[in-house]
Design a protein around this motif. Structure first.
Motif, PDB file in Angstrom:
ATOM      1  N   GLU A   1       0.848  -1.195   0.000  1.00 13.83           N
ATOM      2  CA  GLU A   1       0.000   0.000   0.000  1.00 13.83           C
ATOM      3  C   GLU A   1       0.885   1.247   0.000  1.00 13.83           C
ATOM      4  O   GLU A   1       1.546   1.537   1.000  1.00 13.83           O
ATOM      5  N   PRO A   2       0.924   1.991  -1.109  1.00 11.84           N
ATOM      6  CA  PRO A   2       1.805   3.166  -1.209  1.00 11.84           C
ATOM      7  C   PRO A   2       1.588   4.181  -0.089  1.00 11.84           C
ATOM      8  O   PRO A   2       2.547   4.789   0.392  1.00 11.84           O
ATOM      9  N   GLN A   3       0.341   4.361   0.335  1.00 11.50           N
ATOM     10  CA  GLN A   3       0.075   5.347   1.381  1.00 11.50           C
ATOM     11  C   GLN A   3       0.752   4.950   2.696  1.00 11.50           C
ATOM     12  O   GLN A   3       1.340   5.789   3.389  1.00 11.50           O
ATOM     13  N   ILE A   4       0.701   3.656   3.024  1.00  9.10           N
ATOM     14  CA  ILE A   4       1.333   3.171   4.258  1.00  9.10           C
ATOM     15  C   ILE A   4       2.849   3.318   4.170  1.00  9.10           C
ATOM     16  O   ILE A   4       3.495   3.827   5.102  1.00  9.10           O
ATOM     17  N   THR A   5       3.432   2.883   3.067  1.00  7.72           N
ATOM     18  CA  THR A   5       4.893   2.958   2.951  1.00  7.72           C
ATOM     19  C   THR A   5       5.371   4.404   2.944  1.00  7.72           C
ATOM     20  O   THR A   5       6.430   4.723   3.495  1.00  7.72           O
ATOM     21  N   ARG A   6       4.588   5.294   2.332  1.00 10.06           N
ATOM     22  CA  ARG A   6       4.959   6.712   2.293  1.00 10.06           C
ATOM     23  C   ARG A   6       4.986   7.302   3.702  1.00 10.06           C
ATOM     24  O   ARG A   6       5.948   7.981   4.097  1.00 10.06           O
ATOM     25  N   VAL A   7       3.951   7.011   4.477  1.00 12.00           N
ATOM     26  CA  VAL A   7       3.879   7.540   5.848  1.00 12.00           C
ATOM     27  C   VAL A   7       4.995   6.962   6.712  1.00 12.00           C
ATOM     28  O   VAL A   7       5.664   7.687   7.459  1.00 12.00           O
ATOM     29  N   LEU A   8       5.222   5.652   6.611  1.00 15.43           N
ATOM     30  CA  LEU A   8       6.260   5.024   7.420  1.00 15.43           C
ATOM     31  C   LEU A   8       7.647   5.523   7.027  1.00 15.43           C
ATOM     32  O   LEU A   8       8.496   5.779   7.891  1.00 15.43           O
ATOM     33  N   ARG A   9       7.891   5.659   5.722  1.00 17.03           N
ATOM     34  CA  ARG A   9       9.196   6.160   5.279  1.00 17.03           C
ATOM     35  C   ARG A   9       9.448   7.559   5.830  1.00 17.03           C
ATOM     36  O   ARG A   9      10.516   7.850   6.370  1.00 17.03           O
ATOM     37  N   THR A  10       8.459   8.420   5.715  1.00 16.47           N
ATOM     38  CA  THR A  10       8.612   9.803   6.172  1.00 16.47           C
ATOM     39  C   THR A  10       8.839   9.864   7.682  1.00 16.47           C
ATOM     40  O   THR A  10       9.754  10.536   8.168  1.00 16.47           O
ATOM     41  N   THR A  11       7.999   9.144   8.427  1.00 20.58           N
ATOM     42  CA  THR A  11       8.079   9.210   9.891  1.00 20.58           C
ATOM     43  C   THR A  11       9.363   8.588  10.414  1.00 20.58           C
ATOM     44  O   THR A  11      10.059   9.182  11.252  1.00 20.58           O
ATOM     45  N   LEU A  12       9.686   7.394   9.959  1.00 20.74           N
ATOM     46  CA  LEU A  12      10.878   6.709  10.471  1.00 20.74           C
ATOM     47  C   LEU A  12      12.163   7.434  10.067  1.00 20.74           C
ATOM     48  O   LEU A  12      13.086   7.563  10.864  1.00 20.74           O
ATOM     49  N   SER A  13      12.199   7.942   8.850  1.00 17.50           N
ATOM     50  CA  SER A  13      13.372   8.704   8.411  1.00 17.50           C
ATOM     51  C   SER A  13      13.546   9.963   9.239  1.00 17.50           C
ATOM     52  O   SER A  13      14.670  10.344   9.602  1.00 17.50           O
ATOM     53  N   SER A  14      12.423  10.618   9.572  1.00 20.34           N
ATOM     54  CA  SER A  14      12.511  11.849  10.363  1.00 20.34           C
ATOM     55  C   SER A  14      13.011  11.581  11.784  1.00 20.34           C
ATOM     56  O   SER A  14      13.488  12.488  12.458  1.00 20.34           O
ATOM     57  N   HIS A  15      12.934  10.331  12.228  1.00 19.43           N
ATOM     58  CA  HIS A  15      13.449   9.955  13.554  1.00 19.43           C
ATOM     59  C   HIS A  15      14.853   9.371  13.471  1.00 19.43           C
ATOM     60  O   HIS A  15      15.356   8.811  14.448  1.00 19.43           O
ATOM     61  N   GLY A  16      15.481   9.511  12.314  1.00 20.48           N
ATOM     62  CA  GLY A  16      16.888   9.151  12.199  1.00 20.48           C
ATOM     63  C   GLY A  16      17.181   7.731  11.759  1.00 20.48           C
ATOM     64  O   GLY A  16      18.341   7.323  11.709  1.00 20.48           O
ATOM     65  N   TYR A  17      16.156   6.953  11.420  1.00 21.16           N
ATOM     66  CA  TYR A  17      16.388   5.576  10.995  1.00 21.16           C
ATOM     67  C   TYR A  17      16.748   5.528   9.512  1.00 21.16           C
ATOM     68  O   TYR A  17      16.241   6.310   8.717  1.00 21.16           O
ATOM     69  N   GLU A  18      17.617   4.589   9.151  1.00 21.65           N
ATOM     70  CA  GLU A  18      17.888   4.311   7.742  1.00 21.65           C
ATOM     71  C   GLU A  18      16.768   3.425   7.226  1.00 21.65           C
ATOM     72  O   GLU A  18      16.419   2.429   7.850  1.00 21.65           O
ATOM     73  N   MET A  19      16.218   3.787   6.078  1.00 21.76           N
ATOM     74  CA  MET A  19      15.008   3.143   5.598  1.00 21.76           C
ATOM     75  C   MET A  19      15.186   2.477   4.243  1.00 21.76           C
ATOM     76  O   MET A  19      15.867   2.992   3.377  1.00 21.76           O
ATOM     77  N   ARG A  20      14.569   1.326   4.092  1.00 22.15           N
ATOM     78  CA  ARG A  20      14.358   0.721   2.787  1.00 22.15           C
ATOM     79  C   ARG A  20      12.906   0.267   2.739  1.00 22.15           C
ATOM     80  O   ARG A  20      12.342  -0.140   3.757  1.00 22.15           O
ATOM     81  N   VAL A  21      12.308   0.316   1.554  1.00 17.36           N
ATOM     82  CA  VAL A  21      10.923  -0.102   1.364  1.00 17.36           C
ATOM     83  C   VAL A  21      10.875  -1.168   0.281  1.00 17.36           C
ATOM     84  O   VAL A  21      11.530  -1.045  -0.759  1.00 17.36           O
ATOM     85  N   ALA A  22      10.121  -2.237   0.530  1.00 15.91           N
ATOM     86  CA  ALA A  22       9.862  -3.272  -0.470  1.00 15.91           C
ATOM     87  C   ALA A  22       8.352  -3.395  -0.636  1.00 15.91           C
ATOM     88  O   ALA A  22       7.615  -3.411   0.354  1.00 15.91           O
ATOM     89  N   ASN A  23       7.895  -3.467  -1.873  1.00 17.19           N
ATOM     90  CA  ASN A  23       6.456  -3.523  -2.134  1.00 17.19           C
ATOM     91  C   ASN A  23       5.886  -4.931  -2.127  1.00 17.19           C
ATOM     92  O   ASN A  23       4.669  -5.114  -2.224  1.00 17.19           O
ATOM     93  N   ASP A  24       6.759  -5.939  -2.032  1.00 17.44           N
ATOM     94  CA  ASP A  24       6.284  -7.317  -1.897  1.00 17.44           C
ATOM     95  C   ASP A  24       7.349  -8.129  -1.170  1.00 17.44           C
ATOM     96  O   ASP A  24       8.479  -7.667  -0.957  1.00 17.44           O
ATOM     97  N   ALA A  25       6.972  -9.338  -0.768  1.00 22.06           N
ATOM     98  CA  ALA A  25       7.859 -10.164   0.049  1.00 22.06           C
ATOM     99  C   ALA A  25       9.098 -10.633  -0.712  1.00 22.06           C
ATOM    100  O   ALA A  25      10.185 -10.751  -0.135  1.00 22.06           O
ATOM    101  N   GLU A  26       8.929 -10.924  -2.007  1.00 24.98           N
ATOM    102  CA  GLU A  26      10.090 -11.363  -2.791  1.00 24.98           C
ATOM    103  C   GLU A  26      11.165 -10.278  -2.826  1.00 24.98           C
ATOM    104  O   GLU A  26      12.358 -10.559  -2.641  1.00 24.98           O
ATOM    105  N   ALA A  27      10.739  -9.038  -3.053  1.00 26.68           N
ATOM    106  CA  ALA A  27      11.705  -7.930  -3.058  1.00 26.68           C
ATOM    107  C   ALA A  27      12.318  -7.749  -1.672  1.00 26.68           C
ATOM    108  O   ALA A  27      13.500  -7.421  -1.540  1.00 26.68           O
ATOM    109  N   ALA A  28      11.522  -7.997  -0.652  1.00 28.51           N
ATOM    110  CA  ALA A  28      12.032  -7.862   0.712  1.00 28.51           C
ATOM    111  C   ALA A  28      13.172  -8.839   0.981  1.00 28.51           C
ATOM    112  O   ALA A  28      14.168  -8.488   1.625  1.00 28.51           O
ATOM    113  N   LEU A  29      13.043 -10.061   0.496  1.00 26.08           N
ATOM    114  CA  LEU A  29      14.103 -11.057   0.702  1.00 26.08           C
ATOM    115  C   LEU A  29      15.400 -10.632   0.025  1.00 26.08           C
ATOM    116  O   LEU A  29      16.493 -10.871   0.545  1.00 26.08           O
TER     117      LEU A  29
END
Length: 228
Positions: free
Chosen positions: A12-40
């Motif tokens: 869900e692009p809306q969820i990943t967008r919010v999480l990326r913005t919030t977590l990055s703003s708290h200093g975390y290094e972020m990566r996003v995968a849109n499915d489980a295969e990409a996550a692996l």
């Protein structure tokens, strides 16, 4: 906590967008995968220190992803679920997930869970002799437990149960996982048996205090909160 690596897996692009913005703003290094295969692939190329994954995804579910990650690593995994996915939630926890958050979720609660899991997670030592977490010091060879500096005497099974909790602080542990770990696979349906032992353990650990170390997760299992 700044600089710690977090992988978010959600289609869900809306969820990943919010999480990326919030977590990055708290200093975390972020990566996003849109499915489980990409996550692996990300886990292999850019090993994260925590994974936040949705349960419902095409091709490979969050439960399957959890199993595959857990087969190779003990990094914390938080699953996101919508209301009504109780069975899937339990399956994910049994598969090795450490926690769950129900959508829609409070971002401050999610951040608190992230901090807790990153703070608590340490790889298990090959020859562990003592577990020191929160108010607890557990000497494994001597079967000695100190709670806030006071010795507490436990039966052998109560000791094993506490050790399992102490090795997974702030993690939701299902009834089946606890029964399987302490009493063996033949005991996975004996929830009443487990409830009695947890009740006895609570009384001994919490005697004379207003603290609550073992919290009940209704219909699912328990969460051990050892204090700071």
């Amino acid at each position: 906590m700044a600089g710690r690596r977090i992988l978010v897996v959600d289609d869900e692009p809306q969820i990943t967008r919010v999480l990326r913005t919030t977590l990055s703003s708290h200093g975390y290094e972020m990566r996003v995968a849109n499915d489980a295969e990409a996550a692996l692939d990300v886990v292999t190329d850019w090993p994260p220190e925590l994974i936040i994954t949705d349960l419902s995804m095409p091709n490979m579910t969050g439960i399957e992803l959890t199993r595959k990650v857990r087969a190779k690593s003990q990094i914390p995994i938080i699953v996101l679920s919508v209301r009504g996915e109780e069975r899937s939630k339990i399956e994910a926890l049994d598969a090795g997930a450490d926690d769950y958050i129900t959508k829609p979720f409070n971002m401050n609660e999610l951040l608190a869970r992230v901090r807790a899991h990153l703070r608590r997670f340490t790889p298990p030592e090959l020859e562990e002799e003592e577990i020191s977490v929160g108010d607890f010091k557990i000497n494994l060879p001597n079967h000695q437990i100190l709670v806030r500096g006071e010795e507490v005497r436990l039966t052998p099974k109560e000791f094993d149960l506490l050790v399992h909790f102490a090795r997974h602080p702030d993690k939701v542990i299902t009834h089946a996982a606890l029964l399987r770990s302490i009493w063996g696979p033949q005991s996975v349906n004996q929830n009443e048996y487990l409830r009695v032992f947890v009740g006895q353990l609570r009384k001994k650990l919490e005697a004379g205090t207003d603290r609550h170390y073992i919290l009940t997760e209704p219909w699912i299992g328990y969460r051990f909160t050892p204090g700071e």
